[in-house]
Write an enzyme that holds these catalytic residues in place. Structure first.
Site, PDB file in Angstrom:
ATOM      1  N   LYS A  54       6.821  -4.757  -1.550  1.00 26.60           N
ATOM      2  CA  LYS A  54       6.891  -3.350  -1.155  1.00 26.60           C
ATOM      3  C   LYS A  54       5.546  -2.780  -0.706  1.00 26.60           C
ATOM      4  CE  LYS A  54      11.262  -2.083  -1.951  1.00 26.60           C
ATOM      5  NZ  LYS A  54      12.108  -1.338  -1.004  1.00 26.60           N
ATOM      6  N   SER A 309      11.321 -11.583  -4.509  1.00 30.56           N
ATOM      7  CA  SER A 309      10.866 -10.285  -4.033  1.00 30.56           C
ATOM      8  C   SER A 309       9.952  -9.538  -4.989  1.00 30.56           C
ATOM      9  CB  SER A 309      12.065  -9.397  -3.686  1.00 30.56           C
ATOM     10  OG  SER A 309      12.901  -9.237  -4.816  1.00 30.56           O
TER      11      SER A 309
END
Length: 416
Positions: A54, A309
């Site tokens: 992110k 992730s």
């Protein structure tokens, strides 16, 4: 024309984020490669300083703001990982930020966000889901004339996430047959599509969602971006009620497949990665590994990339992760057991009803009535799923059986 991320913009994003993000490793998983007869590569996005990809989209967006926008400050909503990327960017660039997070966000993610942001950010806990926080943050943003940093539905964010794809092409000198990527709002897979559609169109990009929050899959099946009325919030990094309009437009015609994985299977994958590979991932980070079983035949002999992730997992969730894994494997079962109110009833249950490998892991009993039988809630862990039926037969034959709770969600939720 509908928005589609361009290679030029993604390459520009790669230059921007090089200020704060290093090239993350692409490593082969020997265990998974042998298990599936394929070349399974892990893209370790969990190894960023903020422990998730992110940072890419958040920094690319915030770095693009005008001087006036920077002075006014920014606002975002996040289940945790986007918040940390925004906080880091605010601190690095000297921009004031207000970060809304759900009240159920794991404590570890809240503390990390505050640490990365320092004096530059304020964390506001609002609502039970990301969508609750999102609505509150948007109201605050409009009232105070600030710039909103969307976690997925923004071109600059999508282009930032797309830099993962550029790195994959740089790191792997063979054709990539499959890429598995987690889907929350769809920013990561949209960025990957922007890279691979023009540069490697034969690569199949598979989006993976939690079974309890299938917002992208539902939307694609219905042909319209659809808001789910309720979701399972356990896989918080990928639990959104509605994906982005931009990301839906990109994904609906370009994803090779959109699949879902049960939360319990994700939990077992988390435990396997930790125990067998010494890799710590959060629930959303395990989605791509958890779905490989459903693609076992298709990926044989292929080059496969699974994107891990994020690794922002809270150790206090370990007990729940183990519990969900056991429930999914059909090894943990809860019953109402009706014990005869006589001395030795519990001893008989342990000696004659339980199997030799069965273990009592939960027991709640209160003798408050003069009735012949008194109920207790009993949790039993089995060694094999097939041991359940004989156990229930013995309970019924000896008048201990009251009810089986695993199939009663209204009652079961109070135990888990």
């Amino acid at each position: 024309m509908p928005y589609f991320p361009s290679i030029a913009d993604i390459r520009s994003a790669a230059e921007t984020i090089s200020q704060v993000a290093s090239l993350t490793p692409l490593t082969q998983s020997i265990r998974l490669s042998e298990r599936y007869g394929a070349n399974i590569m892990l893209k370790r996005e969990d190894l960023h300083q903020v422990r998730s990809y992110k940072i890419r989209g958040a920094f690319n967006k915030i770095n693009s703001l005008t001087e006036k926008e920077r002075q006014n400050g920014i606002v975002c909503a996040s289940a945790g990982n986007h918040a940390q990327g925004v906080a880091f960017a605010c601190n690095h660039l000297g921009i004031k930020g207000t970060i809304y997070m759900p009240s159920v966000t794991p404590k570890q993610k809240i503390e990390q966000t505050q640490m990365f942001g320092g004096d530059w950010v304020e964390v506001v806990l609002e609502g039970d889901t990301f969508d609750d926080s999102f609505k509150s943050s948007m109201n605050f943003c409009i009232e105070n004339n600030k710039t909103f940093i969307h976690p997925f539905d923004d071109p600059k964010v999508i282009e930032g996430q797309g830099t993962v794809g550029l790195e994959l092409l740089q790191q792997f000198n063979q054709p990539i047959d499959y890429i598995f990527a987690a889907v929350g709002g769809g920013g990561l897979v949209s960025g990957l599509i922007g890279v691979f559609k023009p540069l490697s169109p034969s690569t199949k990009i598979i989006g993976v969602e939690p079974e309890g929050a299938p917002s992208m899959k539902t939307s694609i099946e219905k042909g319209v971006n659809t808001e789910l009325s309720a979701i399972d919030k356990f896989i918080d990094g990928a639990a959104v009620q509605k994906v982005g309009d931009l990301t839906f437009s990109i994904c609906k015609d370009n994803l090779s497949d959109m699949v879902v994985v049960p939360e319990g299977k994700v939990c077992q994958t988390i435990l396997d990665l930790y125990n067998r590979d010494a890799i710590v991932v959060e629930p959303a980070g395990a989605l791509t590994i958890a779905t490989l079983d459903s693609y076992a035949e298709e990926i044989k002999g292929k080059n496969v990339v699974c994107i891990l992730s994020g690794s922002n997992n809270d150790i206090t969730r370990t007990a729940e992760i183990k519990e969900r894994a056991l429930l999914f494997a059909k090894l943990k079962h809860y019953f109402i057991v009706r014990f005869p109110q006589r001395p030795g009833a519990l001893k008989q249950f342990v000696a004659e009803i339980l199997g030799p490998d069965d273990d009592i892991t939960h027991f709640e009993y209160s003798k408050k009535s003069s009735r012949e039988n008194a109920p207790a809630i009993v949790g039993i862990e089995l060694k094999r799923p097939e041991d359940l039926r004989p156990l229930m037969d013995r309970m019924k034959a000896n008048n201990f059986f009251g009810d089986y709770l695993n199939d009663k969600p209204d009652l079961f939720q109070y135990l888990i």
